[in-house]
Structure formats: structure tokens, C-alpha cells
Write an enzyme that holds these catalytic residues in place. Structure first.
Site, mmCIF file in Angstrom:
data_model
loop_
_atom_site.group_PDB
_atom_site.id
_atom_site.type_symbol
_atom_site.label_atom_id
_atom_site.label_comp_id
_atom_site.label_asym_id
_atom_site.label_seq_id
_atom_site.Cartn_x
_atom_site.Cartn_y
_atom_site.Cartn_z
ATOM 1 N N SER A 38 0.819 -1.207 0.000
ATOM 2 C CA SER A 38 0.000 0.000 0.000
ATOM 3 C C SER A 38 0.859 1.266 0.000
ATOM 4 O O SER A 38 1.658 1.459 -0.912
ATOM 5 C CB SER A 38 -0.963 -0.039 1.192
ATOM 6 O OG SER A 38 -2.026 0.863 1.031
ATOM 7 N N ASP A 182 -6.071 -3.925 -2.085
ATOM 8 C CA ASP A 182 -4.969 -3.547 -1.202
ATOM 9 C C ASP A 182 -4.255 -4.763 -0.607
ATOM 10 O O ASP A 182 -4.882 -5.669 -0.072
ATOM 11 C CB ASP A 182 -5.535 -2.691 -0.070
ATOM 12 C CG ASP A 182 -4.466 -1.937 0.698
ATOM 13 O OD1 ASP A 182 -3.552 -2.588 1.228
ATOM 14 O OD2 ASP A 182 -4.551 -0.691 0.770
#
Length: 293
Positions: A38, A182
Site C-alpha cells: 500500500s 490492497d
């Protein structure tokens, strides 16, 4: 001194990672291999492309974070539109502006695909929801009949940053296609990528994690469905990595407990952005004074 680095996810909290990078550079540490999830994947990609911490700070000062919130256009009332797009597109924002910005910054340093980087110098974590598995980029791409050398680094970073329900999932065009979100859903701090090396470590592995140590972590207070969802996501995000962070690893991990900012708080003031960067730098400097490798 050469090291390998791991940078965790955390959304906007990732600004503190830039401050940590500043302190690491002051110490004279140079990264040979990087792994991130991320927000950490953004930092890792920029460092792998040759950017310094000060150049990353300049880039962040030039951009309005809220500009990454690219909603789809509609003639319907905004509140209704949000719910419809959340249902059908599975995210409030497209995430295309973020990918475009990252792509432009990487291209200016001659980085387009993983072929433009030294082998194994950058690995990025994403989550394949279609196949219920962790996706390590570029390592796992051949499993999808995709050539890693032709895969966009910016696209890999966007995949890793696709916070569920916030940014739309990315469709990986394989046969069959897969929906990717993610990386923090499955591994927010991928130190295991270096821990699994069978050969003797050539360099120290140093990590920067946007959370407190386990013994300093507050217990989740679950009183309603919102609290349950929050605790559920936190557990998914951290449980896998906790198994790989032993006392042996802790001495090489910089913990940055950023609690006063939400991961999706893209409307931070310039003052708050500077505070986050300064916090990361201060904590990392303190860590390095005691660090023994």
C-alpha cells in the site's frame, strides 16, 4: 551501508514513512532490495527508481492529496451516485489519478515496467480476491500467464493501494481475470519476503511499520457493527505479519504508532502533513541511536 528494507501500508499515515526515510538516509543506509504494501509500496517504488527522501517530500508538496479522489461522473444526485458506484464498481473512487501520478514520476526516472529495475530489487504485495490468495508482484505474475518484464510498476503499486470499498478493485487481465485489492488485507508488512531466504543474509533487513509493537497495541473495543468491521479489518491486516515478527526481527523494526490520522484522510492540511513526516523522522532517529546490526 547497504540494507534491505520493508515498508508497511497505512494509507495517508504513510507520510510518516517519508520522515523515516529521511533519517535512514542521514544514517547513510542504502537500499538494495525493497518490499512494501500500500503506502509502503509507493515509497519503495520511488526509492527503487532513485528518488531521495527530499525529492519525495517535494513531490508530496506539489500535489493536493484530495486530487487522488477521482469519482465517476453522473447526472444522479451525489449521495445516490456514491452508493450505486460503491455497489457496482465496488469502490467510491477510481484510483486512476493515483496510478497516473505514480506512472509519471517513475517514467521521469526511466522506470515503466519491472524490466527497468534490477531483479528482485522491488516486490509489492497485493490481494487477489478472486482466487483468495496473496499476490507478490512481480514474482507471481507468471502464474497468471503475464510476463513480469512487461508489467507496469505503477499498476502494481495501484493494486497494492486499492483500499477495499474506498478505491475500486483493479482487474488483472489474465485468463481468467482476477480482482485485486490492497495488499494490506493479507500482509501489511511483508518482512516474510526476506525471512524466507534460504541463503545466508548478505545485508541487514530494516523495516518501518506504521503501528505500535504488539505489547503496546490497544485492545479493540467492539460495541457495534462499525466497531466489528474495524476490528475485523485490523485483524486481517496484521495477524499474518505478527507471526513473522519475532524478537529477532523486532530489533530491526521501526514502529511508528500513527493513531491520530485515518488511513483515508486525504484532506490533511499542510501542517498535519509536515507533522506526520516530522514524527516519522524523530522516531527513526531515536531508533537508530540504539540500533545494533
Amino acid at each position: 551501508m547497504y540494507v534491505d528494507g520493508v515498508f508497511s501500508g497505512g494509507g495517508i499515515k504513510g507520510l510518516a514513512l517519508i520522515g523515516a526515510l529521511q533519517a535512514l538516509e542521514e544514517k547513510g543506509l542504502i537500499f538494495r532490495r525493497l518490499a512494501g504494501t500500500s503506502a509502503g509500496s509507493i515509497i519503495c517504488a520511488f526509492v527503487a527508481a532513485g528518488y531521495t527522501s527530499e525529492e519525495i517530500v517535494e513531490m508530496m508538496n506539489e500535489i493536493e492529496l484530495s486530487s487522488f479522489l477521482d469519482q465517476r461522473m453522473s447526472f444522479l444526485p451525489s449521495s445516490l451516485t456514491k452508493w450505486l458506484f460503491l455497489y457496482w464498481k465496488m469502490g467510491l473512487y477510481k484510483g486512476e489519478r493515483l496510478e497516473k501520478w505514480i506512472s509519471e514520476k517513475l517514467r521521469s526516472r526511466g522506470i515503466r515496467t519491472f524490466a527497468d529495475l534490477p531483479d528482485q530489487s522491488l516486490r509489492i504485495i497485493a490481494s487477489d480476491l478472486t482466487n483468495s490468495t496473496m499476490l507478490v508482484l512481480p514474482d507471481d505474475l507468471p502464474k497468471y500467464q503475464i510476463d513480469p518484464n512487461r508489467f507496469s510498476v505503477a499498476r502494481a503499486v495501484r493494486m497494492s493501494c486499492s483500499i477495499p470499498y474506498f478505491f475500486e478493485p483493479v482487474k488483472l487481465k489474465s485468463t481468467p481475470s482476477s480482482l485485486i485489492v490492497d495488499g494490506g488485507v493479507l500482509s501489511n508488512f511483508p518482512i516474510f519476503l526476506f525471512d524466507d531466504d534460504k541463503s545466508l543474509k548478505k545485508r541487514p533487513v530494516i523495516g518501518v511499520k506504521l503501528s505500535p509493537k504488539d505489547e503496546e497495541r490497544e485492545r479493540n473495543k467492539i460495541k457495534n457493527a462499525v466497531g466489528l468491521f474495524s476490528a475485523l479489518f485490523e485483524t486481517m491486516k496484521d495477524a499474518h505479519d505478527a507471526r513473522h515478527i519475532s524478537k529477532r526481527h523486532e530489533k530491526n523494526i521501526i514502529f511508528l504508532p500513527v493513531n491520530q490520522v485515518f488511513a483515508t484522510e486525504f484532506t490533511l492540511t499542510e501542517e498535519r502533513k509536515e507533522e506526520l513526516i516530522a514524527f516519522g523522522k524523530k522516531r527513526t532517529r531515536a531508533f537508530l541511536k540504539k540500533w545494533c546490526y
